[in-house]
Design a protein around this motif. Structure first.
Motif, mmCIF file in Angstrom:
data_model
loop_
_atom_site.group_PDB
_atom_site.id
_atom_site.type_symbol
_atom_site.label_atom_id
_atom_site.label_comp_id
_atom_site.label_asym_id
_atom_site.label_seq_id
_atom_site.Cartn_x
_atom_site.Cartn_y
_atom_site.Cartn_z
ATOM 1 N N VAL A 1 0.830 -1.204 0.000
ATOM 2 C CA VAL A 1 0.000 0.000 0.000
ATOM 3 C C VAL A 1 0.865 1.254 0.000
ATOM 4 O O VAL A 1 0.649 2.193 -0.760
ATOM 5 N N ILE A 2 1.861 1.263 0.876
ATOM 6 C CA ILE A 2 2.810 2.367 0.933
ATOM 7 C C ILE A 2 4.158 1.834 0.480
ATOM 8 O O ILE A 2 4.682 0.875 1.062
ATOM 9 N N PRO A 3 4.742 2.392 -0.561
ATOM 10 C CA PRO A 3 6.017 1.871 -1.064
ATOM 11 C C PRO A 3 7.133 2.106 -0.064
ATOM 12 O O PRO A 3 7.119 3.090 0.688
ATOM 13 N N PRO A 4 8.126 1.220 -0.029
ATOM 14 C CA PRO A 4 9.259 1.422 0.880
ATOM 15 C C PRO A 4 10.031 2.675 0.508
ATOM 16 O O PRO A 4 10.126 3.048 -0.665
ATOM 17 N N GLY A 5 10.560 3.342 1.519
ATOM 18 C CA GLY A 5 11.307 4.568 1.254
ATOM 19 C C GLY A 5 12.225 4.908 2.395
ATOM 20 O O GLY A 5 12.114 4.367 3.504
ATOM 21 N N PRO A 6 13.166 5.834 2.177
ATOM 22 C CA PRO A 6 14.096 6.250 3.227
ATOM 23 C C PRO A 6 13.357 6.902 4.391
ATOM 24 O O PRO A 6 12.415 7.686 4.197
ATOM 25 N N ALA A 7 13.786 6.562 5.601
ATOM 26 C CA ALA A 7 13.118 7.078 6.795
ATOM 27 C C ALA A 7 14.097 7.027 7.959
ATOM 28 O O ALA A 7 15.189 6.457 7.868
ATOM 29 N N VAL A 8 13.689 7.635 9.065
ATOM 30 C CA VAL A 8 14.482 7.578 10.293
ATOM 31 C C VAL A 8 13.538 7.333 11.461
ATOM 32 O O VAL A 8 12.475 7.952 11.549
ATOM 33 N N SER A 9 13.903 6.388 12.334
ATOM 34 C CA SER A 9 13.154 6.128 13.562
ATOM 35 C C SER A 9 13.874 6.805 14.712
ATOM 36 O O SER A 9 15.092 6.681 14.863
ATOM 37 N N ALA B 1 6.396 19.561 9.967
ATOM 38 C CA ALA B 1 7.228 18.413 10.325
ATOM 39 C C ALA B 1 6.407 17.142 10.466
ATOM 40 O O ALA B 1 6.823 16.060 10.040
ATOM 41 N N SER B 2 5.221 17.257 11.037
ATOM 42 C CA SER B 2 4.409 16.064 11.275
ATOM 43 C C SER B 2 3.850 15.469 9.985
ATOM 44 O O SER B 2 3.410 14.320 9.974
ATOM 45 N N ALA B 3 3.871 16.227 8.886
ATOM 46 C CA ALA B 3 3.406 15.674 7.613
ATOM 47 C C ALA B 3 4.338 14.573 7.119
ATOM 48 O O ALA B 3 3.959 13.789 6.241
ATOM 49 N N SER B 4 5.554 14.498 7.676
ATOM 50 C CA SER B 4 6.504 13.445 7.311
ATOM 51 C C SER B 4 6.376 12.212 8.202
ATOM 52 O O SER B 4 7.118 11.241 8.005
ATOM 53 N N LEU B 5 5.466 12.243 9.170
ATOM 54 C CA LEU B 5 5.326 11.109 10.088
ATOM 55 C C LEU B 5 4.741 9.903 9.353
ATOM 56 O O LEU B 5 3.693 9.987 8.720
ATOM 57 N N LEU B 6 5.430 8.771 9.448
ATOM 58 C CA LEU B 6 4.988 7.524 8.822
ATOM 59 C C LEU B 6 4.392 6.560 9.826
ATOM 60 O O LEU B 6 3.484 5.788 9.492
ATOM 61 N N GLU B 7 4.896 6.611 11.061
ATOM 62 C CA GLU B 7 4.434 5.643 12.065
ATOM 63 C C GLU B 7 4.847 6.144 13.447
ATOM 64 O O GLU B 7 5.842 6.846 13.601
ATOM 65 N N THR C 1 8.662 7.393 13.480
ATOM 66 C CA THR C 1 9.394 7.148 12.238
ATOM 67 C C THR C 1 8.963 8.198 11.229
ATOM 68 O O THR C 1 7.773 8.352 10.934
ATOM 69 N N LEU C 2 9.957 8.924 10.714
ATOM 70 C CA LEU C 2 9.717 10.053 9.826
ATOM 71 C C LEU C 2 10.318 9.801 8.458
ATOM 72 O O LEU C 2 11.429 9.261 8.341
ATOM 73 N N ARG C 3 9.592 10.201 7.425
ATOM 74 C CA ARG C 3 10.116 10.157 6.065
ATOM 75 C C ARG C 3 11.304 11.115 5.960
ATOM 76 O O ARG C 3 11.285 12.226 6.501
ATOM 77 N N THR C 4 12.363 10.691 5.275
ATOM 78 C CA THR C 4 13.468 11.608 4.999
ATOM 79 C C THR C 4 13.436 12.022 3.532
ATOM 80 O O THR C 4 12.836 11.345 2.692
ATOM 81 N N HIS C 5 14.075 13.134 3.241
ATOM 82 C CA HIS C 5 13.984 13.765 1.927
ATOM 83 C C HIS C 5 15.371 13.912 1.307
ATOM 84 O O HIS C 5 16.395 13.830 1.995
ATOM 85 N N GLU C 6 15.375 14.163 0.024
ATOM 86 C CA GLU C 6 16.643 14.432 -0.649
ATOM 87 C C GLU C 6 17.276 15.680 -0.046
ATOM 88 O O GLU C 6 16.612 16.692 0.164
#
Length: 608
Positions: free
Chosen positions: A184-192, A243-249, A289-294
């Protein structure tokens, strides 16, 4: 709509339910009482053996905190006391104490006082044990991570504190997928990130560690968990969003003591509430766990300071700057600050990313050239453009070499090089708030025909007090996808239509009410607060939609539900009632707090 009491009356009339009627009556009687949390020394306060059992459950990490200020009470001028007050300008020293807070107090509003006991949690099981203990014994709970709350929510006397400072692990992921979201959600770079981590360490772990960017706060010693739950903004919000828009979990302990892992598919309502509904309100977050960006190739800063010789000249200067901002700076590349100071001065400290130094110089040249042609305007600080590699943005040692005076290091023996903070945040370490207020400024005021109204309001406000324009707080000018993501958080939707947050505030050096020789200047604080009120009223003439950023707002905020969350408040309240129906978690001016006294100890009315 059938109410709970209507249902009880109906059940009482039906013989089939006669056997459960006594239980319902008992429950109703309990609900009709006015609950009151237990304070130290009162009947029902846990016994020493109760505390001993909790200490065992949390592997010994239960503290009876002692204030370091006690050494100042007998002799406020002794060497140890003076050394302590010097350390109060070190946010790392403050953060390592379960008693001290980054804001010492707010004059006339709140003052910091120790909790009765502190669970210095190392694991999520410690958090759950503390929540269960507090719920079962009717104790006031306070949650602290970074301890940066201007509004005093990081402390509560007579409470059990759940202190997450030591839960500070940071782990990067190359291909993270939230639990239950495969396909459902593709794997991507993140930080816990553990709940006790701060942004400075998180930035360095992500940027220095793997060459990515994570969206967080501008003040590096702010806690990650608090900023995310407060719907916080960072220097580059117009590019990377709230910032919270990058929250994944998130992993969170709710009022029933359950450890829940929540995301867009698993308990999505609670997940949404944690993306800006307020820290310490819906549970105790233990991991995010937050999405990280380029990572942008270049980060930079533009600075200058201008003084006008007359009101007419100052109005002309502000008008020119507002037009320049509207035409050239209200976009994804720019953030941070312009300060309108006493003495008809304008200080500009604008951060940028995604642009080269020469490109920036070309952009600003017409504005600076125009100032140079005005006989009644003078450059107090010559224009400066500093730019450097994105990879070094949060490398304290490199930044100290690159720009002398930019950073301050934790001066305690053995402190790691990663413990540094921006010199521009030094005033906030251990400060006392005299007054503080904020307003979202609508982007509609940047239209050419509305700019004179905005300038008039700014001129009116600066007659009373200085005004800071935080351009990164407000999504107007951001790309459409960034704005859309922001609207998927609980933050007041007015943010999407605001180009900046105006802050009007005053502060003093470290001080504590009742500590002889180190007390705040109450008279000055009262004068400042009155002038701040007059200034914010002037800005209110153009910011008619109102609204304020929960982390940076007035302790005395009126209509706080609408100001902080707008139309999202009703949904937040329903989630609060579902996950915490008895109000185990309380934050003044937090969701559901209208049912409680200001100190969180007494329920004001039956909520049925």
């Amino acid at each position: 709509m059938v109410t709970r009491r209507d249902l009880i009356r109906w059940l009482a009339a039906v013989p089939l339910f006669a056997s459960i009627w006594p239980l319902l009556r008992l429950d109703d009687a309990r609900a009709a009482q006015t609950p009151r949390r237990v304070r130290p020394g009162e009947p029902g306060w846990p016994t020493p053996s109760d505390w001993a059992r909790l200490k065992q459950q949390v592997d010994g990490y239960l503290i009876r905190p002692e204030s370091p200020l006690e050494l100042c009470r007998e002799s406020p001028d002794n060497a140890e006391c003076l050394a302590l007050f010097r350390e109060l300008k070190n946010p790392y020293f403050i953060g390592d104490s379960p008693v001290l807070t980054q804001t010492c107090e707010w004059v006339g509003a709140w003052r910091a006082e120790p909790s009765a006991y502190v669970v210095a949690a190392r694991r999520v099981e410690h958090v759950a044990a503390a929540v269960n203990f507090a719920r079962e014994r009717n104790l006031r709970v306070v949650v602290r991570g970074g301890g940066h709350s201007y509004l005093g929510t990081s402390n509560a006397p007579g409470s059990l504190m759940i202190w997450t400072r030591a839960m500070n692990e940071i782990r990067n992921h190359d291909a993270f997928v939230p639990s239950g979201c495969d396909g459902v959600i593709p794997p991507g770079p993140a930080v816990s990130v553990g709940a006790g981590a701060i942004w400075m360490h998180t930035y360095e772990a992500v940027t220095g560690g793997v060459g990515r960017y994570v969206q967080g706060g501008g003040c590096g010693t702010v806690g990650v968990a608090g900023l995310i739950q407060g719907g916080g903004f960072g220097t580059h919000s117009k590019q990377f969003g709230i910032a919270s828009a990058s929250l994944l979990e998130a992993e969170v302990v709710t009022a029933d003591g359950a450890v829940r892992v929540v995301n867009a598919r698993r308990e999505p309502d609670l997940f949404w509430a944690l993306k800006g509904g307020g820290g310490g309100t819906f549970g105790v977050v233990s991991r995010l766990t937050l999405r990280t960006h380029e990572l942008p190739a270049v980060f930079g800063l533009v600075s200058c300071a201008v003084v006008a010789r007359s009101d007419v000249a100052y109005e002309r200067l502000l008008g020119r700057f507002v037009a320049f901002y509207a035409d050239s700076l209200c976009n994804r590349h720019w953030g941070e600050l312009a300060t309108l100071l006493p003495g008809k001065r304008l200080r500009i400290d604008m951060s940028f990313q995604g642009l080269g130094k020469e490109e920036v110089a070309t952009l600003w040249k017409p504005f600076w050239d125009w100032i140079g042609l005005q006989d009644d305007l003078t450059m107090m600080a010559a224009p400066s453009i500093v730019a450097g590699p994105g990879r070094l943005r949060w490398d304290g040692t490199a930044r100290a070499r690159f720009v002398p005076g930019l950073v301050v290091f934790d001066d305690r023996p053995g402190a790691p090089d990663a413990n540094f903070f921006w010199a521009s945040n030094l005033a906030e370490a251990g400060h006392v708030i005299h007054g503080f207020d904020s307003l979202w400024l609508p982007a509609a005021m940047l239209a050419r025909e509305r700019q004179p109204e905005l300038v008039d309001a700014l001129m009116g406000a600066t007659r009373y007090w200085l005004v800071e324009l935080h351009f990164q707080k407000g999504l107007a000018g951001a790309p459409a996808d960034v704005i859309a993501a922001g609207l998927q958080t609980p933050v007041n939707p007015v943010v999407a239509e605001s180009f900046a947050l105006a802050i009007v505030a005053s502060e003093g050096p470290p001080a504590f009410d009742g500590l002889t020789g180190h007390e705040p200047d109450v008279s000055k604080a009262q004068r400042d607060a009155k002038l701040i009120g007059l200034a914010i009223n002037e800005l209110g003439k153009v910011a008619t939609a109102g609204g304020a950023y929960v982390a940076e707002s007035s302790y005395f905020q009126k209509d706080w539900q609408a100001a902080y969350w707008g139309a999202n408040y009703a949904r937040l309240l329903s989630i609060k009632q579902r996950y915490d129906p008895h109000g185990v978690f309380f934050v003044r001016h937090g969701v559901g707090s209208e049912d409680w006294s200001d100190d969180g100890f007494t329920r004001m009315a039956d909520s049925d």
